[in-house]
Design an enzyme around this catalytic site. Structure first.
Site, PDB file in Angstrom:
ATOM      1  N   HIS A 247      -4.309   4.461   6.546  1.00 58.40           N
ATOM      2  CA  HIS A 247      -3.145   3.995   5.787  1.00 58.40           C
ATOM      3  C   HIS A 247      -1.831   4.322   6.498  1.00 58.40           C
ATOM      4  O   HIS A 247      -1.724   5.317   7.210  1.00 58.40           O
ATOM      5  CB  HIS A 247      -3.147   4.628   4.395  1.00 58.40           C
ATOM      6  CG  HIS A 247      -4.332   4.248   3.571  1.00 58.40           C
ATOM      7  ND1 HIS A 247      -4.367   3.103   2.811  1.00 58.40           N
ATOM      8  CD2 HIS A 247      -5.538   4.847   3.412  1.00 58.40           C
ATOM      9  CE1 HIS A 247      -5.537   3.024   2.205  1.00 58.40           C
ATOM     10  NE2 HIS A 247      -6.277   4.066   2.552  1.00 58.40           N
TER      11      HIS A 247
ATOM     12  N   ASP B 217       0.828  -1.216   0.000  1.00 61.71           N
ATOM     13  CA  ASP B 217       0.000   0.000   0.000  1.00 61.71           C
ATOM     14  C   ASP B 217       0.859   1.262   0.000  1.00 61.71           C
ATOM     15  O   ASP B 217       1.696   1.441   0.877  1.00 61.71           O
ATOM     16  CB  ASP B 217      -0.856  -0.062   1.280  1.00 61.71           C
ATOM     17  CG  ASP B 217      -1.775   1.136   1.475  1.00 61.71           C
ATOM     18  OD1 ASP B 217      -1.938   1.933   0.536  1.00 61.71           O
ATOM     19  OD2 ASP B 217      -2.358   1.243   2.583  1.00 61.71           O
TER      20      ASP B 217
END
Lengths: 554, 554
Positions: A367, A194
């Protein structure tokens, strides 16, 4: 066995050089494994488009090899394309309980009921002929998120999924550092990770910090509290419920997706709502303002969302009143700043107080920032690396981060969706591409809107159109009726009668000219009308409406 | 003298509850003074609109009273509507040299050459019959910015204009703290003050801090440097030139507005370009990469700007090459995040390195943050206050800031454009409204695009259109030709022949039905076609194209 089959192939089908539409294909020998199946939201220039899904041409060609779609977590950009893909490709879907719960709602809406859904617990492994797929607990802005490891005799592939590192997650389901470390110790061939927050230094704060802010806000509020957040952020919803409980408020829920998610999450035990706390939205009038919390969708200012409707006085069941406190517990996704700002303005104008990201710590990201990414790289310590989930700027900076940790530059593949990377035990190389791209969904149409249609929509949106109709005799080419002119989106006709009338004369003159020269070729005639009218209108207005000349022959 | 004439009236005609289009009217006895005359950029839903200007109905009604338009500084949101307003209202324009220099370029483009332009130096006062207008030096992201004080026998009105407090401005033209303090000491009836950055705590950094960052960047760069910034930020441009000088680089300029502003600013002495430093863009090939700086427009990712064209390989005179360093010396204005991000991605993909706001201190704002606003309030210490230049959220928070400093709530007017506030020596009250609003400019048309046209453009942009034409006999109502169907922006016709053909049949059946029932009313016939087609298309596609039925009678 053919030659290519001995290589391990990794093919991201979406999520690279774009936000959303995440999908990755792992191909080895006679088997294929798909990780995630997400949608993305249309870019500004995709006028009228509802959603965008990945191109699955390559999957359809290899239908029989596909063993399943393995879902890391239940966000739209990871599960949203499933209904469209499953209609063409009936394969099993593996996911944790919450992911499958959310997927089931989706499949029901699309009347899909023959999909095999296989429930996964973090830690589960699924043995295929030549691969083993393992789910590993991670943390994200939705519960029950996992990384996925795929073990083969060539090596292990580790896909982080979307993640953050939260040392104090709300559900106490802590990232499985030990298993990740164990896999890393054994050796990982490739990591895909990610990249969303790679531009941010430091670490993302724990979801728990938002709870503290909410508690402060609830403690000091003496009117109704309305909190908008992402429906899928169940931990956030739980914290709102916790604060409501602490300060003796009832909870009502507004917005279709919030109602859906709260139902699914409560049913599956992901959300703990104290007995008697949940009330219907039309019951709020039975309580004092200081006894009420409303949890709602609309944190991105989406025009049709519950919060936007409240702000615009278009909500059927409730209205904003002075003394209301609205908490927007989210950060605007790039592109949504103006819609969010509009809602904030409208709420203030109605006399509500509004607390948002700029003013208080009412949101944390899901995130990993730089320091968290570094921990993941150090734990997994892969030989090769493909940055995923991000625009090019993110992928490039994630690649640089990997290199800064000591990875040789040639071991990092900063690629785009559709690129094939081929691995054997000791090497990796780019080996061509497969079809990939954006399939546009507009209403029931999947892929029937392409560049020409979008170009026309853009043209129409900027300058409108002018239709010119004329009926001409088949026999002698004489004009029998018209030219009639209809315009839309060009000028306000009632105030521009003169312009339209003069446009009619321009067309008439072009017709007479053609008649005199005995021209009976309709294509030529249409082009003449188009050109003359275009020049006339541009000269008079500096605008270029779409011109549609239509000739009827009688 | 009529009764109202003894009161002082303040009427913001734009800039309140919106960003841009700044314009304020001060009316006293038989005189009117206008402060600024700005444009705003269209909202997303204003499809095809170029710019938006204020409604000046009230000014036109009072033409003879207007003594002039007094310009605080040369930004578009303060001068951009001048060409349109001056076409209808030929009054003198007062401004500092740079403001007038930029205005002259604009008026020339619009072929306006009979405007009286009166050059102002900060400190100048202009005596009218009943008012005196004074310009006071302030700092902003363009040189030669001023606050304006209007002195009357009722009291003084102080309009800050856009401002920040910069203790070390590049041009050493320091804000006239002493004069502001003097005015404040004598007593101010009303202050109107910039609210743009009221949500930000602390203070905006000095423009000089950007120079330090630029120096660092230049010191370490070994390829070409391309810096994008606002053309009007002449101090920023000066600092780029200073760094270029220090590190022996030549400077080329790209982008129409950058070329314009650099020319005007150099001519007027606001920009100091060392002899021989400026080169043409097509001369850059004669130098080594490390000897070049290119200053360009496009810091907001505007699609037609020079930087966007470079990023998309559409610039005629230069292309981005690996090793280029691009500095985006600006912060995206809300709504521009995605276009800026696209440019960054494209530049990275071309192998350039890109430095932007998120990564380094390459930009500072031109507006005062909370602590600077507090200083202004303390110095001016007005009796009444109107927050201006901001959306409602900003105005409201600026009002709260004033109250937090001790101002009575009832002395703060959080109003919207068009509201009249009436003052005498001892009191102030809201006294009605005057016409105000958004006049849309599209090409040559000013105000000819209204809600109906915009609604049609929106409809067309989302689902396209379908034109149905049929020629019918005047005598017996029989169909002579058609129905013909033309669609644009709806479906890709070649792949939807079947749908279009079936739509034709639906129309045919509706026509037969009407013919059988001997209906000859065209309005009814058109509605029937529209309804039938609409239902059919929605059922098949879940889309609602605009349907235009046209009947030709022969």
């Amino acid at each position: 066995m053919t030659k290519t089959n001995s290589k391990l192939r990794v093919i991201p089908l979406g999520g690279l050089n774009e936000i959303g539409k995440n999908m990755t294909l792992i191909e080895y020998k006679n088997e294929m494994v798909v990780i995630d199946c997400g949608l993305s939201f249309p870019e500004d220039e995709m006028l009228g488009i509802d959603i965008v899904i990945p191109d699955i041409t390559y999957l359809l060609k290899n239908k029989d090899k596909i063993k399943g779609i393995f879902i890391t977590h239940g966000h739209e950009d990871h599960i949203g394309a499933l209904p469209y893909v499953l209609k063409k490709l009936n394969v099993p879907v593996y996911g944790t309980r919450l992911s499958l719960g959310l997927i089931e709602v989706k499949l029901k809406e699309h009347k899909l009921n023959n999909t095999k859904l296989i429930t996964v617990n973090a830690g589960d492994k699924f043995k295929l002929d030549n691969m083993e797929v393992e789910f590993i607990r991670t943390n994200h802005s939705i519960p029950d998120a996992c990384s996925i490891a795929i073990h083969t005799d060539i090596g292990t592939i580790f896909h982080t999924g979307d993640f953050k590192i939260d040392y104090t997650p709300i559900d106490e389901d802590i990232m499985d550092f030990h298993r990740i470390a164990e896999i890393g110790k054994k050796g990982v061939l490739l990591m895909l990770a990610d990249s969303t927050n790679v531009e941010r230094s430091g670490s993302t704060m724990s979801e728990r910090t938002v709870g503290d802010t909410l508690d402060d806000i609830f403690m000091n509020a003496d009117g109704r509290i309305i909190v908008a957040t992402f429906a899928s952020n169940i931990h956030r919803v739980q914290q709102i419920i916790n604060s409501a409980d602490k300060y003796n408020r009832k909870v009502a829920v507004s917005g279709r997706s919030m109602v859906n998610v709260v139902n699914v999450a409560t049913e599956l035990g992901y959300l703990n709502m104290p007995e008697g706390m949940l009330i219907e939205l039309n019951e709020i009038k039975d309580y004092k303002p200081e006894e009420i919390v409303i949890i709602t969708t609309g944190s991105q200012g989406e025009p049709m969302s519950a919060l936007s409707r409240m702000a615009a006085s278009e909500h059927k069941k409730m209205e904003i009143i002075p003394g209301d406190l609205v908490v927007i517990s989210a950060h605007p996704i790039p592109g949504n700043e103006k819609t969010v700002s509009r809602v904030i303005n409208q709420l203030f104008e109605k006399g509500a107080d509004v607390i948002y990201d700029d003013l208080a710590e009412v949101h944390v990201s899901g995130h990993a920032c730089k320091e968290e990414l570094k921990l993941m790289h150090r734990l997994v310590r892969p030989k090769y690396f493909i940055p995923v989930h991000g625009e090019f700027r993110h992928l490039k900076q994630h690649a640089e981060l990997a290199v800064s940790l000591g990875m040789p530059e040639e071991n990092v593949f900063t690629i785009s969706s559709g690129t094939v990377v081929e691995f054997d035990k000791n090497s990796a190389k780019i080996a061509g591409t497969v079809p990939s791209g954006r399939i546009l969904v507009d209403g029931l149409g999947v892929g029937d809107v392409g560049n020409i249609v979008l170009r026309d929509r853009k043209h129409l949106s900027e300058d409108g159109l002018m239709v010119v109709v004329v009926t001409i005799s088949k026999e002698d080419g004489k004009v029998l009726a018209g030219p009639d002119i209809i315009s839309r989106g060009f000028v306000y006709v009632r105030e521009s009668e003169d312009l339209i009338e003069k446009a009619r004369i321009v067309v008439k003159e072009a017709l007479i000219e053609c008649e005199n020269r005995q021209i009976r070729e309709w294509a030529y005639l249409k082009n003449t009308i188009k050109d003359e009218l275009k020049n006339y209108l541009y000269e008079k207005t500096k605008r270029n409406p779409m011109i549609l000349p239509i000739i009827m022959e009688v």
